[in-house]
Design a protein around this motif. Structure first.
Motif, PDB file in Angstrom:
ATOM      1  N   THR A   4       0.604  -1.258   0.048  1.00  0.00           N
ATOM      2  CA  THR A   4       0.093  -0.056   0.028  1.00  0.00           C
ATOM      3  C   THR A   4       0.790   1.281   0.003  1.00  0.00           C
ATOM      4  OG1 THR A   4      -1.710  -1.328   1.207  1.00  0.00           O
ATOM      5  CG2 THR A   4      -1.837   1.117   1.099  1.00  0.00           C
ATOM      6  N   ASN A   5       0.472   2.145  -0.775  1.00  0.00           N
ATOM      7  CA  ASN A   5       1.118   3.732  -0.774  1.00  0.00           C
ATOM      8  C   ASN A   5       0.091   4.510  -0.123  1.00  0.00           C
ATOM      9  OD1 ASN A   5       3.270   3.471  -3.016  1.00  0.00           O
ATOM     10  ND2 ASN A   5       1.392   2.443  -3.868  1.00  0.00           N
ATOM     11  N   TYR A   6       0.572   5.426   0.834  1.00  0.00           N
ATOM     12  CA  TYR A   6      -0.169   6.352   1.703  1.00  0.00           C
ATOM     13  C   TYR A   6       0.231   7.749   1.386  1.00  0.00           C
ATOM     14  CZ  TYR A   6      -0.105   1.892   4.350  1.00  0.00           C
ATOM     15  OH  TYR A   6      -0.309   0.345   4.691  1.00  0.00           O
ATOM     16  N   TRP A   7      -0.490   8.770   1.568  1.00  0.00           N
ATOM     17  CA  TRP A   7      -0.429  10.172   1.498  1.00  0.00           C
ATOM     18  C   TRP A   7      -1.249  11.041   2.463  1.00  0.00           C
ATOM     19  CZ3 TRP A   7      -2.853   7.318  -2.291  1.00  0.00           C
ATOM     20  CH2 TRP A   7      -3.717   8.024  -2.764  1.00  0.00           C
ATOM     21  N   LYS A   8      -0.753  12.069   2.848  1.00  0.00           N
ATOM     22  CA  LYS A   8      -1.529  13.090   3.661  1.00  0.00           C
ATOM     23  C   LYS A   8      -1.637  14.432   2.920  1.00  0.00           C
ATOM     24  CE  LYS A   8      -1.703  11.509   8.331  1.00  0.00           C
ATOM     25  NZ  LYS A   8      -1.411  11.677   9.792  1.00  0.00           N
ATOM     26  N   GLN A   9      -2.594  14.957   2.602  1.00  0.00           N
ATOM     27  CA  GLN A   9      -2.835  16.168   2.131  1.00  0.00           C
ATOM     28  C   GLN A   9      -3.832  16.934   2.875  1.00  0.00           C
ATOM     29  OE1 GLN A   9      -4.945  15.997  -1.719  1.00  0.00           O
ATOM     30  NE2 GLN A   9      -5.139  18.097  -1.769  1.00  0.00           N
ATOM     31  N   CYS A  99       3.681  14.966  -6.400  1.00  0.00           N
ATOM     32  CA  CYS A  99       3.063  15.682  -5.327  1.00  0.00           C
ATOM     33  C   CYS A  99       3.867  16.253  -4.327  1.00  0.00           C
ATOM     34  CB  CYS A  99       1.773  15.111  -5.060  1.00  0.00           C
ATOM     35  SG  CYS A  99       0.342  14.778  -6.266  1.00  0.00           S
ATOM     36  N   ALA A 100       4.530  15.498  -3.669  1.00  0.00           N
ATOM     37  CA  ALA A 100       5.293  15.782  -2.468  1.00  0.00           C
ATOM     38  C   ALA A 100       6.386  16.874  -2.781  1.00  0.00           C
ATOM     39  CB  ALA A 100       5.980  14.549  -2.015  1.00  0.00           C
ATOM     40  N   PHE A 101       6.821  16.623  -3.964  1.00  0.00           N
ATOM     41  CA  PHE A 101       7.920  17.459  -4.656  1.00  0.00           C
ATOM     42  C   PHE A 101       7.364  19.075  -4.740  1.00  0.00           C
ATOM     43  CE2 PHE A 101      10.599  19.514  -7.807  1.00  0.00           C
ATOM     44  CZ  PHE A 101      11.896  19.498  -7.499  1.00  0.00           C
ATOM     45  N   VAL A 102       6.149  18.957  -5.289  1.00  0.00           N
ATOM     46  CA  VAL A 102       5.585  20.437  -5.487  1.00  0.00           C
ATOM     47  C   VAL A 102       4.793  21.005  -4.212  1.00  0.00           C
ATOM     48  CG1 VAL A 102       5.463  20.171  -8.005  1.00  0.00           C
ATOM     49  CG2 VAL A 102       3.527  19.775  -6.611  1.00  0.00           C
ATOM     50  N   LYS A 103       4.493  20.120  -3.176  1.00  0.00           N
ATOM     51  CA  LYS A 103       3.517  20.733  -1.972  1.00  0.00           C
ATOM     52  C   LYS A 103       4.242  20.107  -0.671  1.00  0.00           C
ATOM     53  CE  LYS A 103      -1.149  20.463  -0.928  1.00  0.00           C
ATOM     54  NZ  LYS A 103      -1.111  21.965  -0.372  1.00  0.00           N
ATOM     55  N   ASP A 104       4.806  21.226  -0.054  1.00  0.00           N
ATOM     56  CA  ASP A 104       5.624  20.947   0.892  1.00  0.00           C
ATOM     57  C   ASP A 104       4.931  20.032   2.148  1.00  0.00           C
ATOM     58  OD1 ASP A 104       7.890  22.113   0.012  1.00  0.00           O
ATOM     59  OD2 ASP A 104       7.519  23.973   1.075  1.00  0.00           O
ATOM     60  N   ASP A 105       3.477  20.317   2.427  1.00  0.00           N
ATOM     61  CA  ASP A 105       2.629  19.522   3.450  1.00  0.00           C
ATOM     62  C   ASP A 105       2.125  18.328   2.884  1.00  0.00           C
ATOM     63  OD1 ASP A 105       0.621  20.643   1.997  1.00  0.00           O
ATOM     64  OD2 ASP A 105      -0.318  21.461   3.462  1.00  0.00           O
ATOM     65  N   PHE A 106       2.393  17.795   1.697  1.00  0.00           N
ATOM     66  CA  PHE A 106       1.959  16.516   1.077  1.00  0.00           C
ATOM     67  C   PHE A 106       2.985  15.532   1.497  1.00  0.00           C
ATOM     68  CE2 PHE A 106       0.953  13.313  -1.978  1.00  0.00           C
ATOM     69  CZ  PHE A 106      -0.277  13.590  -2.588  1.00  0.00           C
ATOM     70  N   THR A 107       2.561  14.669   2.355  1.00  0.00           N
ATOM     71  CA  THR A 107       3.472  13.540   2.949  1.00  0.00           C
ATOM     72  C   THR A 107       3.271  12.241   2.301  1.00  0.00           C
ATOM     73  OG1 THR A 107       2.332  13.402   4.892  1.00  0.00           O
ATOM     74  CG2 THR A 107       4.155  14.983   4.920  1.00  0.00           C
ATOM     75  N   ILE A 108       4.283  11.505   2.022  1.00  0.00           N
ATOM     76  CA  ILE A 108       4.106  10.070   1.335  1.00  0.00           C
ATOM     77  C   ILE A 108       4.796   9.011   2.228  1.00  0.00           C
ATOM     78  CG2 ILE A 108       3.572  10.953  -0.882  1.00  0.00           C
ATOM     79  CD1 ILE A 108       6.278  10.637  -1.587  1.00  0.00           C
ATOM     80  N   SER A 109       4.373   7.859   2.087  1.00  0.00           N
ATOM     81  CA  SER A 109       4.936   6.799   2.579  1.00  0.00           C
ATOM     82  C   SER A 109       4.271   5.548   1.811  1.00  0.00           C
ATOM     83  CB  SER A 109       5.014   6.630   4.070  1.00  0.00           C
ATOM     84  OG  SER A 109       3.387   6.544   4.461  1.00  0.00           O
TER      85      SER A 109
END
Length: 128
Positions: A4-9, A99-109
């Protein structure tokens, strides 16, 4: 268990950020012409949403952050896409990194990896 891939926006994408994300999605969509990808991945780009269809789950990236929970106690910033490490996982992960590269508060794992933690430098090898 699946992969699974996870992200917070927590916030919306700005016009400039969303434009960059859509350009990257268009690049990923061009991969679907490759025979290895064509059978397992389809990318749709809409005004405020990008969808990557795959054989397991579809991934949805929305321009606007969710504002209302579906149930009490829900973390409305949290999103995930289970890919079972199938070929389309490359497209899903590529888009999350963009997305994480262009948006500082977009976190991925992703399972077994957390890319927001600080990586410790390896200790110097001791000559024996």
């Amino acid at each position: 268990m699946g992969y699974t891939n996870y992200w917070k926006q927590p916030t919306d994408f700005t016009n400039e950020q969303w434009s960059k994300v859509k350009m990257e999605a268009d690049y990923v969509r061009s991969w679907s012409e490759l025979p290895q990808i064509k059978k397992v991945c389809e990318v749709e780009i809409h005004k405020d949403e990008i969808i990557i269809y795959g054989p397991c789950e579809s991934m949805h990236i929305n321009r606007y952050a969710k504002t209302k929970p579906d149930y009490e106690g829900q973390d409305i910033t949290f999103n995930f896409c289970k890919t079972r490490e199938q070929v389309y996982d490359l497209a899903v992960w590529h888009m999350l990194v963009a997305c994480a590269f262009v948006k500082d508060d977009f976190t991925i794992s992703r399972d077994n990896h957390n890319f927001t933690e600080v990586v410790q430098e390896p200790k110097e090898a001791v000559n024996g």
